[in-house]
Design a protein around this motif. Structure first.
Motif, PDB file in Angstrom:
ATOM      1  N   LEU A 209      -3.814   3.966   5.247  1.00 49.34           N
ATOM      2  CA  LEU A 209      -2.637   4.717   5.703  1.00 49.34           C
ATOM      3  C   LEU A 209      -2.567   4.763   7.223  1.00 49.34           C
ATOM      4  CD1 LEU A 209      -2.401   7.803   3.306  1.00 49.34           C
ATOM      5  CD2 LEU A 209      -0.901   5.803   3.386  1.00 49.34           C
ATOM      6  N   GLU A 210      -3.692   4.996   7.848  1.00 50.51           N
ATOM      7  CA  GLU A 210      -3.736   5.045   9.321  1.00 50.51           C
ATOM      8  C   GLU A 210      -3.339   3.708   9.931  1.00 50.51           C
ATOM      9  OE1 GLU A 210      -4.223   7.341  11.822  1.00 50.51           O
ATOM     10  OE2 GLU A 210      -3.866   8.702  10.155  1.00 50.51           O
TER      11      GLU A 210
ATOM     12  N   HIS B  76      -1.444   1.434   8.705  1.00 56.24           N
ATOM     13  CA  HIS B  76      -0.076   1.011   8.386  1.00 56.24           C
ATOM     14  C   HIS B  76       0.942   2.139   8.493  1.00 56.24           C
ATOM     15  CE1 HIS B  76      -2.650  -2.084   6.560  1.00 56.24           C
ATOM     16  NE2 HIS B  76      -1.675  -2.887   6.919  1.00 56.24           N
ATOM     17  N   ARG B  77       0.622   3.189   9.215  1.00 55.19           N
ATOM     18  CA  ARG B  77       1.546   4.319   9.292  1.00 55.19           C
ATOM     19  C   ARG B  77       2.863   3.943   9.958  1.00 55.19           C
ATOM     20  NH1 ARG B  77      -2.097   7.191  13.379  1.00 55.19           N
ATOM     21  NH2 ARG B  77      -1.328   6.223  15.247  1.00 55.19           N
TER      22      ARG B  77
ATOM     23  N   LEU C  15       5.058   2.422   7.321  1.00 53.15           N
ATOM     24  CA  LEU C  15       5.612   3.463   6.439  1.00 53.15           C
ATOM     25  C   LEU C  15       6.740   4.217   7.138  1.00 53.15           C
ATOM     26  CD1 LEU C  15       2.323   4.908   4.894  1.00 53.15           C
ATOM     27  CD2 LEU C  15       3.866   3.200   3.923  1.00 53.15           C
TER      28      LEU C  15
ATOM     29  N   THR D 292       3.488   7.433  -0.120  1.00 49.46           N
ATOM     30  CA  THR D 292       2.040   7.635  -0.089  1.00 49.46           C
ATOM     31  C   THR D 292       1.501   7.908  -1.485  1.00 49.46           C
ATOM     32  OG1 THR D 292       2.191   8.480   2.180  1.00 49.46           O
ATOM     33  CG2 THR D 292       0.183   9.005   0.959  1.00 49.46           C
TER      34      THR D 292
ATOM     35  N   LEU E 211       1.515   4.669  -3.361  1.00 54.18           N
ATOM     36  CA  LEU E 211       0.436   3.807  -2.864  1.00 54.18           C
ATOM     37  C   LEU E 211      -0.906   4.248  -3.443  1.00 54.18           C
ATOM     38  CD1 LEU E 211       1.469   3.363   0.863  1.00 54.18           C
ATOM     39  CD2 LEU E 211       1.280   1.533  -0.823  1.00 54.18           C
ATOM     40  N   TRP E 212      -1.139   5.551  -3.473  1.00 56.36           N
ATOM     41  CA  TRP E 212      -2.392   6.071  -4.019  1.00 56.36           C
ATOM     42  C   TRP E 212      -2.529   5.718  -5.500  1.00 56.36           C
ATOM     43  CZ3 TRP E 212      -7.107   7.191  -3.105  1.00 56.36           C
ATOM     44  CH2 TRP E 212      -7.855   7.934  -4.018  1.00 56.36           C
TER      45      TRP E 212
ATOM     46  N   ILE F  80       1.968  -3.333   0.626  1.00 59.76           N
ATOM     47  CA  ILE F  80       2.444  -2.016   1.071  1.00 59.76           C
ATOM     48  C   ILE F  80       3.964  -2.031   1.222  1.00 59.76           C
ATOM     49  CG2 ILE F  80       2.422  -0.346   2.971  1.00 59.76           C
ATOM     50  CD1 ILE F  80      -0.541  -1.168   3.404  1.00 59.76           C
TER      51      ILE F  80
END
Length: 172
Positions: free
Chosen positions: A14-15, A17-18, A21, A43, A46-47, A63
């Motif tokens: 996540l960090e 590719h923030r 997003l 998110t 994705l999880w 993603i």
């Protein structure tokens, strides 16, 4: 992979590719609150899908696929909340390379234009501006390479007409 290792890997992903997003959410959501909600939905999806990533495509492609699918679905569900507003005279610009402020305004106008596109075309332009190939855009959005090329050509024509209209209005 243990549960904590999976959580750590997910947070790291996540960090990394923030911006991706945020860019997708900004393309499909009009307000800050809607962007936050959409990022949260992306998110979550994705999880849910994180342990299913199999490495057949680049991580960023995977993603993008999930983020765009969630965004398009969300946009369609809440389509009634969104309306395309006509261009206001105060946001009309000219295409000159004279300053950073003008360039920033041009980018703002480009995203205003993108915001007026059909739901799938928004995704295509977002990926096109990320220098994704027609083939990769097709894989992400489930379209043929030739369909992507045709749509991009049509969008470019609309974009050219859009900026010609803006320039014409500005020069009047």
């Amino acid at each position: 992979m243990g549960n904590q290792q999976q959580k750590d890997a997910f947070i790291e992903m996540l960090e990394q590719h923030r911006k991706l997003l945020f860019k997708v959410a900004s393309t499909y959501a009009k307000t800050e609150e809607d962007r936050k909600d959409l990022i949260q939905e992306i998110t979550l999806q994705l999880w849910r899908s994180f342990n299913k990533y199999d490495g057949r495509v680049k991580f960023s492609t995977w993603i993008y696929r999930i983020a765009l699918n969630v965004s398009i679905s969300s946009f369609r569900k809440e389509k009634k909340r969104y309306s395309t507003s006509p261009l206001k005279e105060e946001i009309v610009i000219t295409l000159k390379d004279e300053s950073f402020e003008e360039r920033a305004e041009q980018v703002k106008q480009l995203y205003t234009f993108i915001g007026q596109l059909k739901v799938i075309d928004k995704g295509i332009m977002l990926l096109y501006l990320e220098d994704k190939s027609h083939e990769e855009i097709g894989v992400i959005l489930g379209l043929s390479k030739s369909n992507v090329g045709t749509r991009i050509s049509r969008i470019k024509k609309k974009l050219k007409d859009y900026f010609e209209l803006i320039n014409k209005q500005h020069n009047v």
